[in-house]
Design an enzyme around this catalytic site. Sequence first.
Site, short mmCIF file in Angstrom:
data_model
loop_
_atom_site.label_atom_id
_atom_site.label_comp_id
_atom_site.label_asym_id
_atom_site.label_seq_id
_atom_site.Cartn_x
_atom_site.Cartn_y
_atom_site.Cartn_z
N GLU A 250 -9.24 -11.53 -12.21
CA GLU A 250 -8.34 -10.38 -12.09
C GLU A 250 -8.34 -10.04 -10.62
OE1 GLU A 250 -7.81 -6.86 -11.23
OE2 GLU A 250 -8.95 -6.06 -12.94
N CYS A 287 -7.27 -1.63 -8.59
CA CYS A 287 -6.37 -2.77 -8.72
C CYS A 287 -5.03 -2.32 -9.28
CB CYS A 287 -6.99 -3.86 -9.59
SG CYS A 287 -7.59 -3.23 -11.16
#
Lengths: 508, 508
Positions: A250, A287
Amino acid sequence: MAETSSTMDAAGIAPRDEQRRDEDPVVADVEADVEIAVRLAAACGVDRSSRTDRARWLTVLAEGLEAHRDELVALAAEETHLSTTRLSGEVTRTATQLRFFAGVALEGSYVEATLDAPDASLTPPRPDLRRMLRPLGVVGVFAASNFPFAFSVLGNDTASALAAGCPVVVKAHPGHLRLSRRVVQIAHVALVEAGAPATVLALVDGFDAGTALVRHPLVSAVGFTGSTRGGRALFDLAAARPAPIPFYGELGSINPVVVTPAAAAADVGGIATGLAGSFTRDGGQYCTKPGLVFVPEGAGFEQALVAALAGATSQTLLTDGIASAFDAGSAALAARDDVEVVFTGDPATDASAPAVIATTTGAFVAAHETFLEECFGPLTVLVRYADEASLDAALAVLDGSLTGTIHHEPGEDVTALTEALARVAGRIVYNGWPTGVAIAWAQHHGGGWPATTASVHTSVGATAIRRWLEPIAYQDAPAGVLPPELADGNPLGIPRREDGVLAAGAAE
Amino acid sequence: MAETSSTMDAAGIAPRDEQRRDEDPVVADVEADVEIAVRLAAACGVDRSSRTDRARWLTVLAEGLEAHRDELVALAAEETHLSTTRLSGEVTRTATQLRFFAGVALEGSYVEATLDAPDASLTPPRPDLRRMLRPLGVVGVFAASNFPFAFSVLGNDTASALAAGCPVVVKAHPGHLRLSRRVVQIAHVALVEAGAPATVLALVDGFDAGTALVRHPLVSAVGFTGSTRGGRALFDLAAARPAPIPFYGELGSINPVVVTPAAAAADVGGIATGLAGSFTRDGGQYCTKPGLVFVPEGAGFEQALVAALAGATSQTLLTDGIASAFDAGSAALAARDDVEVVFTGDPATDASAPAVIATTTGAFVAAHETFLEECFGPLTVLVRYADEASLDAALAVLDGSLTGTIHHEPGEDVTALTEALARVAGRIVYNGWPTGVAIAWAQHHGGGWPATTASVHTSVGATAIRRWLEPIAYQDAPAGVLPPELADGNPLGIPRREDGVLAAGAAE
């Protein structure tokens, strides 16, 4: 920290001297650490544990975190500079995740138990077939800088892997190494008291430990949360192994937001205030930070955002490396001829203060590769669009992202906008902000490259467990060898598919 | 065929002259073919089609194959040397697969529709979240040499990808190029008559087309059935892309079989006859061919197998390349000091005739890397074991395989044997043979490296569709943008999970 910032980036990846291994006894020690951790993990027997046992282990891990909340929050605050309020909330989140995956393990549908009765009349004939998912083996987890609890030692990757029945070897993030060690101590005590093997969870640290982990023949899969650069380097290592393994990375994400003219006209101040809160939250170190916001030209969005940022304060970023990268990234954007600096602290005296850059769709499209590079930290780029056509052209050059957000008015047709964002984003948010990722069965935290290395999977939500599982089928098996999940009569009462028909399980 | 055998292996992979592209106008033409096929596929709109429409398209494809059965079987027999009986059976199998995936699409649980209601009391708070799987995009499919129908143009990869809503560009196998072209013609007519876009399916051919397909930015995933060498080369290409994509390779497999002493004592003749039929079936050209059989020493298995092979005839293998590789592989095994040739045709006059090699567990363990290399064709290796300990030692060095088989007597405890084979194999077969892979919800056709590049997935059975899907989540979405699978009230009546509870759908 100095060692960290000079030789490693946020993901713990440094340029590598390939000769070092033979010359440096420390490297040999690190490889021995990894070797021992992985071999003990592989032999710990968790793959034979019951779902009930694993659910209990996950629960005691949650309790262990909560019982040491104050100590852990203080340690984390010292190492990461995040606020104790945020960190305490993150402990709660992490405990919730652990309990959530305990529930996923107990519910049992994740094994996808499937039974087909024999039918000799088919071409080819069908024997008795029974299929389920089973744990892959030892999982390597690379902890994140920005979630010292929720995406680190006992974070989502670890919780979902343990729920699946996989032992975990965590590569500590250098930004919170002492915390990581303390969490592992607490975890080991909790696990052993609950009857679990301590070797089901191990911690290794250092760059060489990370590469040794990805290369180890007994490691079956890797979960990673960090930078695109670091994740790509490790993905390449995993793919180049003699026996390649899945690498679930990720990575960086730009998280585009579109504000429609109607939404801006109705409440430009409210949307700007929401954006200010979201992109500066905890220093913008998420993120899911909205890093690119398409706003209608002439709607006064810049002014509203400046007003909303009036009281904004700077945040010491997680590591020196992240701070340097943020300062360099924001300075490079600010220096461009095709942008206007809407808001910024004084970079000389107030490094890593919130910053807002504005540009036009034309400039964005022309230089989209630059604008789409994530600047991790409290910065967002406003892209002013003149009309629908120029907005469409800008959305068409977007890369993969974890999220895409639309601010719209009730009744507006946002089908086309949804399609444009769904092309690149894994989660579409309406009239909200992408930060704050809920823990849920229906959650998806993923997206196309460069947001992840595997858009087919998620790192948050119940189905994150699917990453650590592989199928096995039994053909005409004697009853004695079948796992109870596949036994006649469904003794465990889990949801199963029998002869093609899905049936919810009966409670035990 | 001469071009094929000299420059390409069974998977259509050849050594590459990197300079060729600029010099050779044919290469430029091939790249234009791929470019056009992929761009048209990406724009064909199948991702917006309904599951009902796609089920109908899959059905007309099945009907199209069946309507041209005789013509297609004759063409396939000419190109592959397989018997018309086998090929006609394969047409039936392929039509069954297409209809099976139509059923999977219609049933709808494969989209994993999941809805969570908002709950502000949670940390973090949960918004309205709705998740489902959606098609990945254009899929590249590499056809197999050994299944000109069932793993080729309209084979499992294509059927599952179309069911998922992905357009498909097939790289033809050079061993049956004319058949592939004819099948695509038939498919295009059937699709267009059924209202589907013809560009949902395209065929390209040649080595350069294959590499261009894997590298094309609009290709989202690749399915491959073929050799380990060819699959690995393409896997590496897929992983090295600027934006990596999943590569689902089903490669070589040795398919170990264990015959227990009790089973041999009870019916050595019957088991030997079964093995003879399975390993020589259609020239042994199956990825599930039992290539390694552990038999108890002194049970007379070799003699029984020789007797069972008495009437065995040789089979012209699929391609000259496969025949050469088989002859070289079997000659290399036969020349070893640590093996005994139990049965073989005269290699001078009867190339590619069935062959049986025997060895001991000691020799097998010492040279297991050689013995574990798949020899594609009608050859099997018997490994004589003296006792349980030497069998265990031999099973411990096995690599990943598609299947593992146990022949045992009723009541025997085969738990330990099952565990030893389950360590490496994706499907465990009891008192049967691994050839003949049933089409079923509970099927699994996969395994660890080197049997596949992705043990997490399957290439046969209902869940093969999962390879071509990625999740999307909608957060607080207005009703108008939601796909019907996620709408309030479950208007399509599909199986869904709501607030964590899985519920079978109501029939429409």
